[in-house]
Design a protein around this motif. Structure first.
Motif, PDB file in Angstrom:
ATOM      1  N   LEU A  92      -9.297   7.152  12.032  1.00 51.71           N
ATOM      2  CA  LEU A  92      -9.678   6.221  10.964  1.00 51.71           C
ATOM      3  C   LEU A  92      -8.552   6.005   9.955  1.00 51.71           C
ATOM      4  N   ALA A  93      -7.419   6.661  10.169  1.00 53.32           N
ATOM      5  CA  ALA A  93      -6.329   6.582   9.183  1.00 53.32           C
ATOM      6  C   ALA A  93      -5.829   5.152   9.054  1.00 53.32           C
ATOM      7  N   GLN A  96      -1.935  12.464   0.833  1.00 53.25           N
ATOM      8  CA  GLN A  96      -1.632  12.701   2.240  1.00 53.25           C
ATOM      9  C   GLN A  96      -2.681  13.603   2.876  1.00 53.25           C
ATOM     10  N   ARG A  97      -2.977  13.306   4.137  1.00 52.07           N
ATOM     11  CA  ARG A  97      -3.780  14.219   4.965  1.00 52.07           C
ATOM     12  C   ARG A  97      -2.905  14.689   6.109  1.00 52.07           C
ATOM     13  N   GLY A 157      -1.824   9.356   6.764  1.00 51.84           N
ATOM     14  CA  GLY A 157      -3.086   9.860   7.292  1.00 51.84           C
ATOM     15  C   GLY A 157      -4.293   9.567   6.415  1.00 51.84           C
ATOM     16  N   LEU A 158      -4.102   8.703   5.408  1.00 49.74           N
ATOM     17  CA  LEU A 158      -5.217   8.432   4.493  1.00 49.74           C
ATOM     18  C   LEU A 158      -6.273   7.541   5.141  1.00 49.74           C
ATOM     19  N   LEU A 159      -7.508   7.735   4.692  1.00 53.54           N
ATOM     20  CA  LEU A 159      -8.627   6.909   5.141  1.00 53.54           C
ATOM     21  C   LEU A 159      -8.872   5.812   4.107  1.00 53.54           C
ATOM     22  N   LYS A 170      -4.927  19.781   5.826  1.00 54.12           N
ATOM     23  CA  LYS A 170      -4.294  20.057   4.535  1.00 54.12           C
ATOM     24  C   LYS A 170      -4.263  18.715   3.825  1.00 54.12           C
ATOM     25  N   VAL A 171      -4.785  18.678   2.596  1.00 58.03           N
ATOM     26  CA  VAL A 171      -4.841  17.412   1.859  1.00 58.03           C
ATOM     27  C   VAL A 171      -4.070  17.594   0.563  1.00 58.03           C
ATOM     28  N   ARG A 172      -3.201  16.629   0.269  1.00 61.56           N
ATOM     29  CA  ARG A 172      -2.415  16.677  -0.970  1.00 61.56           C
ATOM     30  C   ARG A 172      -2.905  15.596  -1.911  1.00 61.56           C
TER      31      ARG A 172
END
Ligand code: C2O
Ligand code: CU
Ligand code: CU
Length: 531
Positions: free
Chosen positions: A468-469, A457-458, A474-476, A493-495
């Motif tokens: 660009l998700a 997740q972003r 929210g991933l590219l 914040k990136v998980r």
């Protein structure tokens, strides 16, 4: 405290963005049509020669003069190898999954060094942690089995606090793992490595008048990271590649110290659609169509470009498009993420637009192959019972920090149990520091040694990234598959999910660090151990 946007800074200086990208390097002011040097392609020897080792061999790190520019040679630091009567410079190691790999590093540099196999799942003695670095004239022995699935990995120096300058001078190349999924793709597209399956390493350098490399290390340069003003592909200056009307695969590696690229294939003013087929850790389950992709230092992107509908005489440019938010000297648009003043501007700021490679369509050929709909199978990492571990990136006293810490070789802040799966949540908050206090926030390409991970997740991405998700997390498109490096934009914040299973005996010591090499060298790095 008031935050200053880049627009404010320009206003107070009474400037426009135009003068900021003025370039004083005479090499750089040549117009685009000067891309007339054939792109260096790997052959069976020489620079980036393809080496499939069948026995142990030696890699010697040393200095050498190499002709990059038309009228002078450049002093590089390279890995030299001699196998079966052939000489290699920075060999592209190409090897099947499951093969034993054995090499001896000989250090003929005048300073300590070590090789790290970026992306490979190896035990820590083979990982090239700076704790293992060797003095001049010493040797280091690597022996491991290649356990990774097929992937475009790479190798580079990991000298303690000297990775930036050493990699910049040339100590880096590809380590390509192959398996059956790869063979299937190669067959279905009729690809030929080094011809239609093109490894492309992109780096930015700055040359002095005699053709040698300039690496400045003023405190501001260290804070931003080094940005060269001349872009090389496979060490070729202003390259072109003659192509035919068929599908090409490009395995693009960003081996720049600090530059982020926003890649696009431009046909006149239009971005040509291409397929992203792989990322750091190998093929995606299915191709993802895109017209652009960000690539940060350390990351790889594997793309296919269909030129079968182009006409002889057409020109396609691989470019990096303009973007904002990476450099307070960057282009206008989203407003700066950082304060800090004018002293640190590069001739070619992060986020500038420039050309990388010219593709000339020179010949029509019959070609009817299609990109397969399925490329590989990637089971999602199971995280229902996983603990979340949090990492916060920050800036203080002229240093970038992880959880408030600067790298200490002897301190291991994170202990993970082998076989466990964890969620790592990395936050890059926009700091509330004002102007004059230095930076507020920068994008950081965060990299983990030892394990490939999956991006989950972003959260709160800047708008250019959010646009660009490809899904609700929210991933590219470039976040798919397995990754070992993930770019974390200001405010994000990136998980990620990491499966720490391994079959290496005993405690394993690895690293989490920013792959902006000046950030890494200046301490944006942390030990972690797997028990
Ligand atoms: Cu490619 Cu520790 O890095
Ligand atoms: Cu690595
Ligand atoms: Cu960083």
């Amino acid at each position: 405290m008031k935050k200053f946007s880049r627009r404010d800074v320009l206003k107070t200086l009474g400037g426009t963005s135009g003068f900021l990208i003025l370039n004083t390097n005479p090499l750089f002011s040549l117009p685009n049509f000067s891309f007339r040097n054939p792109l260096h392609l790997p052959s069976d020897s020489g620079l980036f020669g393809v080496l499939t080792p069948s026995a142990p061999f030696t890699m010697t790190a040393r200095e050498m003069d190499y002709p990059i520019l038309p009228f002078s040679s450049t002093r590089l630091w390279i890995y030299e190898t001699s196998v079966g009567g052939k000489e290699y410079i920075n060999p592209i190691i190409r090897i099947k999954k499951g093969t034993a790999f054995s090499t001896t590093l000989e250090n003929e540099l005048s300073e300590s060094t070590i090789i790290h196999w970026h992306g490979l799942h190896v035990d820590h003695e083979n990982d090239g942690h700076p704790i293992s670095q060797i003095e001049p004239l010493d040797e280091y022995q690597y022996d491991f089995e290649v356990q990774n699935r097929a992937a475009t990995c790479w190798y580079h120096t990991h000298a303690h606090r000297r990775t930036g300058i050493q990699a910049y001078h040339g100590l880096a190349s590809f380590f390509i793992v192959e398996d059956d999924d790869e063979d299937h793709l190669t067959d279905s597209l009729d690809l030929n490595f080094g011809e239609t399956d093109v490894p492309l390493v992109i780096q930015d350098k700055t040359f002095d008048a005699s053709g040698d490399l300039v690496y400045f290390q003023n405190p501001m340069g260290a804070t931003n990271g080094f940005l060269g003003d001349t872009i090389l592909s496979n060490m070729t200056y202003r390259p072109y590649l003659n192509v035919t009307t068929r599908i090409y695969r490009f395995r693009i590696l960003n081996a720049s110290n600090a530059r982020i690229y926003r890649l696009a294939f431009m046909n006149k003013l239009t971005g040509m659609p291409f397929y992203i087929i792989g990322t750091d850790g190998g093929l995606l389950p299915a191709p993802q169509q895109a017209t652009e992709a960000f690539l940060s230092p350390g990351e790889r992107i594997d793309v296919v470009l269909d030129l079968s509908k182009t006409r002889v005489g057409e020109t396609i440019w691989l470019k990096s498009l303009a973007f904002s938010g990476a450099d307070d000297c960057g282009t206008m648009g989203g407003g700066g993420m950082m304060g800090g003043g004018m002293g640190q501007c590069s001739n070619l700021p992060n986020g500038s637009q420039f050309s990388i490679l010219r593709l000339n369509v020179t010949r029509r050929i019959p070609y009817d192959k299609r990109v397969p709909a399925e490329l590989s199978i990637i089971p999602p990492i199971e995280t229902t019972d996983s603990e979340t571990r949090r990492f916060t990136l920050s800036f203080s006293m002229m240093r970038w920090l992880i959880n408030g810490l600067s790298f200490d070789m002897d301190y291991v802040p994170v202990t993970v149990n082998r076989g466990s799966t964890e969620i790592w949540e990395i936050s890059n908050p926009l700091s509330s520091m004002g102007m004059g206090m230095g930076m507020m926030s920068m994008p950081h390409p965060m990299h983990i040694h030892g394990f490939q991970f999956q991006v989950l997740q972003r959260v709160s991405s800047p708008s250019a990234v959010r646009s660009l998700a490809i899904n609700k997390n929210g991933l590219l498109a470039t976040d798919g598959g397995f990754k070992d490096t993930v770019l974390i934009w200001p405010g994000e914040k990136v998980r990620i999910a990491v499966d720490f299973s391994h079959n290496f005996p005993g405690r394993q010591l690895y690293l989490l660090h920013c792959h902006n090499l000046e950030h890494e060298d200046n301490g944006m790095m942390m030990n972690y151990e797997v028990l």
